[in-house]
Design a protein around this motif. Structure first.
Motif, PDB file in Angstrom:
ATOM      1  N   SER A  52       1.040  -0.832   0.099  1.00 10.19           N
ATOM      2  CA  SER A  52       0.341   0.133  -0.267  1.00 10.19           C
ATOM      3  C   SER A  52       1.077   1.255  -0.386  1.00 10.19           C
ATOM      4  O   SER A  52       2.034   1.540  -0.313  1.00 10.19           O
ATOM      5  N   ARG A  53      -0.110   2.036  -0.383  1.00 12.63           N
ATOM      6  CA  ARG A  53       0.854   3.613  -0.096  1.00 12.63           C
ATOM      7  C   ARG A  53       1.795   4.186   0.472  1.00 12.63           C
ATOM      8  O   ARG A  53       2.907   4.695   0.344  1.00 12.63           O
ATOM      9  N   ASP A  54       1.617   3.488   2.213  1.00 10.32           N
ATOM     10  CA  ASP A  54       2.042   4.156   3.274  1.00 10.32           C
ATOM     11  C   ASP A  54       2.820   2.543   3.446  1.00 10.32           C
ATOM     12  O   ASP A  54       3.568   2.295   4.920  1.00 10.32           O
ATOM     13  N   ASP A  55       2.859   1.462   3.226  1.00  8.52           N
ATOM     14  CA  ASP A  55       3.356   0.323   3.526  1.00  8.52           C
ATOM     15  C   ASP A  55       2.794  -0.757   4.843  1.00  8.52           C
ATOM     16  O   ASP A  55       3.010  -1.610   5.197  1.00  8.52           O
ATOM     17  N   SER A  56       1.522   0.175   5.029  1.00  6.02           N
ATOM     18  CA  SER A  56       0.459  -0.804   6.304  1.00  6.02           C
ATOM     19  C   SER A  56      -0.157  -1.752   5.607  1.00  6.02           C
ATOM     20  O   SER A  56      -0.024  -2.430   6.935  1.00  6.02           O
ATOM     21  N   GLU A  57       0.224  -2.199   4.609  1.00  7.15           N
ATOM     22  CA  GLU A  57      -0.528  -3.369   3.910  1.00  7.15           C
ATOM     23  C   GLU A  57      -0.012  -4.016   3.497  1.00  7.15           C
ATOM     24  O   GLU A  57       0.764  -3.162   1.730  1.00  7.15           O
ATOM     25  N   THR A  58       0.601  -5.306   2.790  1.00  8.22           N
ATOM     26  CA  THR A  58       1.217  -6.193   2.282  1.00  8.22           C
ATOM     27  C   THR A  58       0.466  -7.107   1.878  1.00  8.22           C
ATOM     28  O   THR A  58      -0.491  -7.786   2.559  1.00  8.22           O
ATOM     29  N   LYS A  59       0.104  -7.404   0.118  1.00  7.08           N
ATOM     30  CA  LYS A  59      -0.421  -8.563   0.289  1.00  7.08           C
ATOM     31  C   LYS A  59       0.316  -9.758  -0.859  1.00  7.08           C
ATOM     32  O   LYS A  59       1.004  -9.413  -1.535  1.00  7.08           O
ATOM     33  N   TYR A  60      -0.093 -10.749  -1.048  1.00  3.55           N
ATOM     34  CA  TYR A  60       0.086 -11.719  -1.846  1.00  3.55           C
ATOM     35  C   TYR A  60      -0.194 -12.523  -2.733  1.00  3.55           C
ATOM     36  O   TYR A  60      -1.111 -13.311  -1.579  1.00  3.55           O
ATOM     37  N   ALA A  61      -0.243 -12.838  -3.459  1.00  4.36           N
ATOM     38  CA  ALA A  61      -0.641 -14.274  -4.489  1.00  4.36           C
ATOM     39  C   ALA A  61      -0.508 -16.020  -3.317  1.00  4.36           C
ATOM     40  O   ALA A  61       1.128 -16.302  -2.933  1.00  4.36           O
ATOM     41  N   ALA A  62      -1.010 -16.945  -3.262  1.00 10.41           N
ATOM     42  CA  ALA A  62      -0.769 -17.705  -2.782  1.00 10.41           C
ATOM     43  C   ALA A  62      -0.064 -18.488  -3.195  1.00 10.41           C
ATOM     44  O   ALA A  62       0.804 -19.406  -2.353  1.00 10.41           O
ATOM     45  N   SER A  63      -0.024 -18.731  -4.184  1.00 11.17           N
ATOM     46  CA  SER A  63       1.417 -19.382  -4.648  1.00 11.17           C
ATOM     47  C   SER A  63       3.217 -18.648  -4.229  1.00 11.17           C
ATOM     48  O   SER A  63       3.794 -19.407  -4.769  1.00 11.17           O
ATOM     49  N   VAL A  64       3.139 -17.657  -4.176  1.00 15.81           N
ATOM     50  CA  VAL A  64       4.144 -17.261  -3.907  1.00 15.81           C
ATOM     51  C   VAL A  64       4.384 -16.747  -2.510  1.00 15.81           C
ATOM     52  O   VAL A  64       5.102 -16.647  -1.301  1.00 15.81           O
ATOM     53  N   LYS A  65       3.186 -16.703  -1.485  1.00 16.14           N
ATOM     54  CA  LYS A  65       3.817 -16.313   0.107  1.00 16.14           C
ATOM     55  C   LYS A  65       4.533 -17.566   1.329  1.00 16.14           C
ATOM     56  O   LYS A  65       4.407 -18.227   1.127  1.00 16.14           O
ATOM     57  N   GLY A  66       5.185 -16.738   1.863  1.00 19.58           N
ATOM     58  CA  GLY A  66       6.641 -17.184   2.298  1.00 19.58           C
ATOM     59  C   GLY A  66       7.334 -17.757   1.423  1.00 19.58           C
ATOM     60  O   GLY A  66       8.050 -17.646   1.595  1.00 19.58           O
ATOM     61  N   ARG A  67       7.238 -17.477   0.335  1.00 16.91           N
ATOM     62  CA  ARG A  67       8.705 -17.149  -0.481  1.00 16.91           C
ATOM     63  C   ARG A  67       9.132 -16.098  -1.312  1.00 16.91           C
ATOM     64  O   ARG A  67      10.457 -15.969  -1.405  1.00 16.91           O
ATOM     65  N   PHE A  68       8.243 -14.742  -0.955  1.00  8.10           N
ATOM     66  CA  PHE A  68       8.400 -13.976  -1.714  1.00  8.10           C
ATOM     67  C   PHE A  68       7.889 -12.284  -1.126  1.00  8.10           C
ATOM     68  O   PHE A  68       7.508 -12.494   0.269  1.00  8.10           O
ATOM     69  N   THR A  69       9.079 -11.051  -0.738  1.00 11.75           N
ATOM     70  CA  THR A  69       8.674 -10.174  -0.234  1.00 11.75           C
ATOM     71  C   THR A  69       9.348  -9.489  -1.022  1.00 11.75           C
ATOM     72  O   THR A  69      10.216  -9.061  -2.027  1.00 11.75           O
TER      73      THR A  69
END
Length: 123
Positions: A52-69
Motif C-alpha cells: 500500500s501507499r504507506d506500506d501498512s498493508e502487503t498482499k501476496y498471491a497464494a503461490s508465492v506467499k512465504g517465498r516472496f517479499t
C-alpha cells in the motif's frame, strides 16, 4: 516522462533466489501503492504482490506467499521483490506498477507500468 524501470531479472536454478528492482524515473514512488505482476509464457498476467501507499498493508498471491517479499527503499526511490525458493513455474516476465491502491487482482487500478524484466528458473 514518468517511468518505472524494472531490473534484476535473469537465469536462476530451481531453489535459488533473485531480487527484482523497480526504480522511478521522473516519478516518485512515495505514497503510491506498488504492485508486482507475473506473466508466464503463453499465459495471462497475474498479480504476485503489492504494498500500500504507506506500506501498512502487503498482499501476496497464494503461490508465492512465504517465498516472496515486497519492500521499498524511499531513499533510492525503488521498490523490490525478493524471490526465494524459486520454482520453474515462476518463470516469466515480471512487471511493476504504481497506483492508488494495493491489489493483486485489479490490474486496471494501476496507473503507471514498467516494461518488465525476464526471470527464467531452470536447471
Amino acid at each position: 516522462q514518468a517511468q518505472l524501470v524494472e531490473s534484476g531479472g535473469g537465469l536462476v536454478p530451481p531453489g535459488g533466489s533473485l531480487t527484482l528492482s523497480c526504480t522511478g524515473s521522473e516519478f516518485t514512488l512515495d505514497y503510491n501503492a506498488i504492485g508486482w505482476f507475473h506473466q508466464a509464457p503463453g499465459k495471462a498476467r497475474e498479480g504476485v504482490s503489492c504494498t500500500s501507499r504507506d506500506d501498512s498493508e502487503t498482499k501476496y498471491a497464494a503461490s508465492v506467499k512465504g517465498r516472496f517479499t515486497i519492500s521499498r527503499d524511499k531513499a533510492k526511490n525503488t521498490a523490490y521483490l525478493q524471490m526465494n525458493t524459486l520454482k520453474p513455474e515462476d518463470t516469466g516476465v515480471y512487471y511493476c506498477a504504481a497506483g492508488p491502491i494495493c491489489s493483486t487482482n485489479h490490474w486496471e487500478a494501476y496507473n503507471l507500468w514498467g516494461r518488465g524484466t525476464q526471470v527464467t528458473v531452470s536447471s
